[in-house]
Design a protein around this motif. Structure first.
Motif, PDB file in Angstrom:
ATOM      1  N   THR A  20      -3.452   0.696   1.391  1.00 10.24           N
ATOM      2  CA  THR A  20      -2.281  -0.080   1.795  1.00 10.24           C
ATOM      3  C   THR A  20      -1.160   0.072   0.780  1.00 10.24           C
ATOM      4  O   THR A  20       0.014   0.220   1.136  1.00 10.24           O
ATOM      5  N   ARG A  23       0.452   3.508   1.233  1.00 10.78           N
ATOM      6  CA  ARG A  23       1.351   3.535   2.390  1.00 10.78           C
ATOM      7  C   ARG A  23       2.627   2.740   2.108  1.00 10.78           C
ATOM      8  O   ARG A  23       3.720   3.144   2.519  1.00 10.78           O
ATOM      9  N   ARG A  24       2.492   1.626   1.396  1.00 15.23           N
ATOM     10  CA  ARG A  24       3.660   0.802   1.074  1.00 15.23           C
ATOM     11  C   ARG A  24       4.688   1.589   0.287  1.00 15.23           C
ATOM     12  O   ARG A  24       5.878   1.610   0.623  1.00 15.23           O
ATOM     13  N   ASP A 321       2.885  -8.784   5.181  1.00 14.27           N
ATOM     14  CA  ASP A 321       1.485  -8.423   4.956  1.00 14.27           C
ATOM     15  C   ASP A 321       0.575  -9.640   5.053  1.00 14.27           C
ATOM     16  O   ASP A 321      -0.516  -9.572   5.640  1.00 14.27           O
TER      17      ASP A 321
END
Length: 345
Positions: A20, A23-24, A321
């Motif tokens: 994550t 990807r962020r 998120d």
């Protein structure tokens, strides 16, 4: 002793959190590279360096066992256990010196300090460098995932990690993306697909007293003013927690159509702001799944409170998120309830 199990659920969850984070920041790089005007020299160099570091980290993460974040946490735990002996020695010699200096106490205290500096303190620079990826992973995490990562190490190194090593990462982040604005997010929308029937999800959503079972921030709620169900005008009081802060808000149901619930926080003298929230449920595919949509918008927010709230509750600067995590937990709760009901039947 390892704090993580390479074959266990905790390590699988940590891997998902790492992906994550990747990807962020790939998304952040894309946004910066396509912006107009493009990044100036200082930001360009910072982004290039960070992109190179991420690729190196990704390579190490997938090819070695000793350089990933779980290994860093394990080494931090071991380092702090090792340094504990030196700390205890300095403390004991200092206490002796405080009682007097008739038997060489001063020299023994100096020797203990020299030993601590020579044996342990040089390793702290390496530890600070290794802590950078941990703060990179923590950046923007919801409270539940953040607590999961931090509690992989005991309380003392956790405190040092949070308060001793965060500054360097904040400087790096500011160089790449600019300093985060101290403003709360004014609106947002998240959507998650879950393998649970829409009716099962709706049964939980419309029962506001169950919000504490799936929300990352609202720990509980109860109906007030004689209300017992989600109908327009019904009110309930929610109890919230974020970090050290605890607060309660009275909320009012605005609309309660089948599979769609809208409510707002009621402004008061103490809390003059108001936010409207909506949860909509959509059937998803032929497998009986549900697409859960949640949206919010701040409809009233005095400017002076904007900065105060953003400073006191930094998670409210970007809530996407955390809210997506709520919807995943909601779906899992609905799925578990349906399965348990089927077993009982």
């Amino acid at each position: 002793m390892h704090r993580t199990d390479p074959n266990g659920q905790a390590d699988t969850r940590l891997m998902g959190i790492i992906h994550t984070a990747l990807r962020r920041d790939l998304g952040r790089i894309r946004t910066a590279l396509t912006a107009s005007p493009p990044p100036a020299r200082h930001q360009r160099e910072a982004i290039a360096g960070h992109a190179g570091w991420m690729m190196q980290f990704l390579h190490q993460h997938h090819t070695t066992e000793d350089s990933g974040p779980a290994a860093v946490l394990d080494r931090m735990h071991a380092d702090h256990e090792a340094i504990a002996g030196g700390i205890d020695t300095v403390a004991a010699r200092a206490a002796d010196y405080g009682r007097g200096d008739d038997g060489g106490e001063r020299q023994r205290l100096l020797a203990a300090i020299d030993g601590l500096e020579a044996t342990h303190l040089p390793d702290l620079r390496l530890e600070e460098d290794e802590a950078i990826p941990i703060h990179w992973i923590l950046d923007g995490l919801g409270e539940e995932d953040r607590d999961f990562v931090l509690h992989l190490v005991p309380a003392v190194p956790r405190f040092v990690l949070l308060h001793g090593y965060a500054r360097r990462y904040r400087r790096l982040r500011a160089a790449c993306w600019g300093a985060p604005a101290r403003r709360v997010q004014k609106d947002g929308r998240v959507e998650v697909a879950v393998p649970a029937e829409r009716a099962a999800v709706w049964a939980i959503v419309r029962d506001v007293t169950r919000v504490g079972e799936w929300s990352h921030e609202c720990v509980g709620a109860e109906w007030v003013g004689g209300a017992t169900a989600a109908v327009p005008g019904a009110r309930f009081r929610g109890r919230n927690r974020s970090g050290l802060f605890r607060w309660g808000r009275v909320c009012e149901v605005v609309a309660a159509a089948p599979y769609e619930l809208t409510w707002r926080t009621v402004p008061t003298v103490r809390f003059p702001d108001s936010t409207e929230w909506t949860i909509r449920l959509h059937e998803d595919g032929d497998e009986g799944g549900t697409r859960i949509e949640q949206a919010f918008r701040v409809v009233k927010a005095p400017k002076v409170l904007d900065v105060i709230y953003a400073t006191a509750i930094p998670n409210h600067r970007d809530r996407s998120d955390a809210l997506a995590g709520d919807l995943r937990r909601l779906g899992a709760l609905a799925g578990d309830g349906a399965r348990n009901g089927a077993l009982v039947a």
